[in-house]
Design a protein around this motif. Structure first.
Motif, PDB file in Angstrom:
ATOM      1  N   UNK A  53      54.308  48.028  66.372  1.00  0.00           N
ATOM      2  CA  UNK A  53      53.012  48.430  65.816  1.00  0.00           C
ATOM      3  C   UNK A  53      52.036  47.270  65.975  1.00  0.00           C
ATOM      4  N   UNK A  54      50.829  47.564  66.459  1.00  0.00           N
ATOM      5  CA  UNK A  54      49.767  46.564  66.514  1.00  0.00           C
ATOM      6  C   UNK A  54      49.042  46.542  65.178  1.00  0.00           C
ATOM      7  N   UNK A  55      48.892  45.371  64.621  1.00  0.00           N
ATOM      8  CA  UNK A  55      48.099  45.183  63.401  1.00  0.00           C
ATOM      9  C   UNK A  55      46.856  44.418  63.826  1.00  0.00           C
ATOM     10  N   UNK A  56      45.712  45.088  63.760  1.00  0.00           N
ATOM     11  CA  UNK A  56      44.470  44.496  64.249  1.00  0.00           C
ATOM     12  C   UNK A  56      43.494  44.350  63.094  1.00  0.00           C
ATOM     13  N   UNK A  57      43.090  43.124  62.863  1.00  0.00           N
ATOM     14  CA  UNK A  57      42.055  42.819  61.871  1.00  0.00           C
ATOM     15  C   UNK A  57      40.825  42.417  62.658  1.00  0.00           C
ATOM     16  N   UNK A  58      39.703  42.968  62.326  1.00  0.00           N
ATOM     17  CA  UNK A  58      38.502  42.683  63.087  1.00  0.00           C
ATOM     18  C   UNK A  58      37.538  41.815  62.295  1.00  0.00           C
ATOM     19  N   UNK A  59      36.708  41.104  63.020  1.00  0.00           N
ATOM     20  CA  UNK A  59      35.648  40.315  62.390  1.00  0.00           C
ATOM     21  C   UNK A  59      34.622  41.252  61.789  1.00  0.00           C
ATOM     22  N   UNK A  60      33.496  40.715  61.397  1.00  0.00           N
ATOM     23  CA  UNK A  60      32.504  41.552  60.723  1.00  0.00           C
ATOM     24  C   UNK A  60      31.115  41.336  61.298  1.00  0.00           C
ATOM     25  N   UNK A  61      30.405  42.423  61.437  1.00  0.00           N
ATOM     26  CA  UNK A  61      28.995  42.360  61.779  1.00  0.00           C
ATOM     27  C   UNK A  61      28.280  42.238  60.437  1.00  0.00           C
ATOM     28  N   UNK A  62      27.911  41.031  60.078  1.00  0.00           N
ATOM     29  CA  UNK A  62      27.395  40.797  58.730  1.00  0.00           C
ATOM     30  C   UNK A  62      25.905  40.506  58.690  1.00  0.00           C
ATOM     31  N   UNK A  63      25.226  40.576  59.812  1.00  0.00           N
ATOM     32  CA  UNK A  63      23.779  40.372  59.821  1.00  0.00           C
ATOM     33  C   UNK A  63      23.370  39.050  59.215  1.00  0.00           C
ATOM     34  N   UNK A  64      22.375  39.073  58.360  1.00  0.00           N
ATOM     35  CA  UNK A  64      21.826  37.843  57.782  1.00  0.00           C
ATOM     36  C   UNK A  64      22.824  37.107  56.898  1.00  0.00           C
TER      37      UNK A  64
END
Length: 106
Positions: A53-64
């Motif tokens: 199983x692939x466990x993928x955690x993604x970064x965040x588009x957090x703007x300002x």
């Protein structure tokens, strides 16, 4: 996250950055044909393979709110493609430049 987050984050009334019953979750997932677990909100890109199983955690588009790399991950998002049982993931950054740079180091 628990293995590389700042120690001060561990002293909280609840475990807000990691699953506390991970072994039980893995046992449940084992009984199903799970290709991947997608998770987010940690601002860190991470992909591990465990028991097929692939466990993928993604970064965040957090703007300002973004103030520089977070534990080595710059601002961005993850593209995921699935073809049959093949899954690919690519983390993309878009060159956001904070006016108040305060990266969180490992």
């Amino acid at each position: 996250m628990q293995c590389y987050e700042p120690g001060s984050w561990l002293d909280t009334p609840h475990n807000w950055t990691f699953v506390v019953d991970g072994r039980e979750v893995l046992r449940i997932l084992h009984d199903y044909d799970v290709l991947a677990v997608l998770q987010a909100h940690s601002h860190v890109y991470e992909r591990i393979e465990l028991n097929g199983i692939s466990f993928i955690t993604t970064g965040a588009v957090a703007g300002a709110d973004w103030r520089g790399a977070f534990l080595g991950t710059p601002e961005g998002y993850t593209e995921i493609a699935v073809s049959g049982r093949a899954l690919t993931s690519h983390y993309r950054t878009y060159g956001f430049a904070s006016v108040n740079l305060q990266p969180v180091a490992i």
